[in-house]
Design a protein around this motif. Structure first.
Motif, PDB file in Angstrom:
ATOM      1  N   THR A 142     -10.356   1.385  -1.676  1.00 16.66           N
ATOM      2  CA  THR A 142      -9.352   2.430  -1.578  1.00 16.66           C
ATOM      3  C   THR A 142      -9.791   3.698  -2.268  1.00 16.66           C
ATOM      4  OG1 THR A 142      -7.019   2.988  -1.984  1.00 16.66           O
ATOM      5  CG2 THR A 142      -8.114   1.617  -3.625  1.00 16.66           C
TER       6      THR A 142
ATOM      7  N   HIS B  31       0.847  -1.196   0.000  1.00 14.98           N
ATOM      8  CA  HIS B  31       0.000   0.000   0.000  1.00 14.98           C
ATOM      9  C   HIS B  31       0.882   1.246   0.000  1.00 14.98           C
ATOM     10  CE1 HIS B  31      -2.850   2.788   2.466  1.00 14.98           C
ATOM     11  NE2 HIS B  31      -2.876   3.092   1.180  1.00 14.98           N
TER      12      HIS B  31
ATOM     13  N   LEU C  52      -8.247   1.753   2.403  1.00 16.49           N
ATOM     14  CA  LEU C  52      -6.866   2.200   2.217  1.00 16.49           C
ATOM     15  C   LEU C  52      -6.874   3.653   1.762  1.00 16.49           C
ATOM     16  CD1 LEU C  52      -5.451  -0.897   0.265  1.00 16.49           C
ATOM     17  CD2 LEU C  52      -5.559  -0.538   2.745  1.00 16.49           C
TER      18      LEU C  52
ATOM     19  N   SER D  12       1.138   5.500  -1.079  1.00 17.27           N
ATOM     20  CA  SER D  12       0.287   6.665  -1.253  1.00 17.27           C
ATOM     21  C   SER D  12       1.130   7.917  -1.391  1.00 17.27           C
ATOM     22  CB  SER D  12      -0.676   6.818  -0.065  1.00 17.27           C
ATOM     23  OG  SER D  12      -1.731   7.714  -0.398  1.00 17.27           O
TER      24      SER D  12
ATOM     25  N   VAL E 129      -1.212  -1.183  -4.376  1.00 14.19           N
ATOM     26  CA  VAL E 129      -2.317  -0.225  -4.395  1.00 14.19           C
ATOM     27  C   VAL E 129      -1.754   1.149  -4.063  1.00 14.19           C
ATOM     28  CG1 VAL E 129      -4.488   0.483  -3.320  1.00 14.19           C
ATOM     29  CG2 VAL E 129      -4.037  -1.932  -3.742  1.00 14.19           C
TER      30      VAL E 129
ATOM     31  N   SER F 243      -3.017   4.899  -3.195  1.00 17.12           N
ATOM     32  CA  SER F 243      -4.237   5.610  -2.810  1.00 17.12           C
ATOM     33  C   SER F 243      -4.138   7.116  -3.050  1.00 17.12           C
ATOM     34  CB  SER F 243      -4.597   5.316  -1.346  1.00 17.12           C
ATOM     35  OG  SER F 243      -3.488   5.567  -0.491  1.00 17.12           O
TER      36      SER F 243
END
Length: 255
Positions: A145, A4, A182, A6, A34, A36
């Motif tokens: 997310t 995750h 998320l 970001s 992922v 975000s």
């Protein structure tokens, strides 16, 4: 394992973080990445291009959603009439779904052209996500997310950027077995149990998982760069950049 990331903010990226993340991906068996939101600093073509090159180089399936920095800020005409044109040129649809061996992840767009930072989700988005979660395999961790969080520490951030319809969404999605959300946006790391905070009454936690900035020099709160790893059983691990070793190292605190 799910990585995750970001708030990459390409245009302000640190090369030490870029290289450290690439090494981390080579050294770990990751199912997906992922991101975000806030892929770029100013939604410029060159910044989207650099971000796409970075994510493709990881050679791992990935899902991204836009952040408030991914639409034009100063070009008012483009912001109101074609806010996502560059994002979509490089990453396609604003909302996608990714399914892996252990995870089912729904991406949502919480960015609106009229607002600079506040997150918004509509009743239609809540319904569409509810349908997706309902059709997801029951044996997989269900995650949603989008950029802005559902909850923040009131004495640190307030709730001015949190979507208004957060509780309505959770009441629907929790019935579908949602495991967590998320987010990024605040450049801070946190995990909150929304089931307890909103007193939803479910027999399972719904985690609001905040990630810091993985690659940008726009650091806050005296924190260094960081990212999260979600294990197959739902455990959340935080990794922080060790400047001396030029690598992301796991924190002792896990959720």
């Amino acid at each position: 394992m799910l990585l995750h990331l970001s708030d990459l903010h390409f245009g302000t990226e640190r090369e030490v973080c870029i290289q450290a993340i690439k090494r981390f991906c080579l050294e770990h068996q990751l199912e997906a990445v992922v991101v975000s939101g806030d892929l770029t600093q100013r939604a410029r073509f060159k910044q989207f291009y650099a971000c796409r090159q970075f994510l493709d180089a990881l050679s791992i399936p990935y899902l991204v959603v836009p952040g408030n920095h991914d639409i034009p800020l100063f070009h008012i005409w483009n912001r109101f009439f074609s806010p996502f044109v560059r994002y979509q040129a490089f990453f396609g649809r604003l909302e996608t779904t990714l399914e892996t061996e252990h995870f089912y992840i729904v991406g949502m767009n919480s960015i609106r052209r009229r607002y600079h930072t506040r997150g918004h989700i509509s009743l239609e988005q809540i319904h569409e996500t509810d349908e997706k979660l309902n059709n997801a395999p029951p044996n997989k961790l269900k995650l949603v997310t989008f950029h802005q969080p559902f909850y923040t520490f009131p004495n640190q951030h307030g709730d001015k950027d949190c979507p208004v319809l957060a509780k309505i969404a959770l009441e629907r999605w929790g019935q579908r077995g949602l495991s967590g959300l998320l987010h990024g946006h605040l450049h801070n790391v946190a995990v909150h149990d929304l089931n307890q905070i909103f007193q939803l009454g479910f027999d399972h936690p719904i985690l609001d998982i905040h990630a810091g900035t993985a690659t940008s020099n726009r650091l806050r709160f005296g924190l260094t760069n960081s990212f999260n790893v979600i294990l197959n059983d739902g455990t959340v691990e935080h990794y922080w950049l060790d400047e001396s070793r030029q690598a992301f190292l796991k924190s002792e605190n896990v959720v």
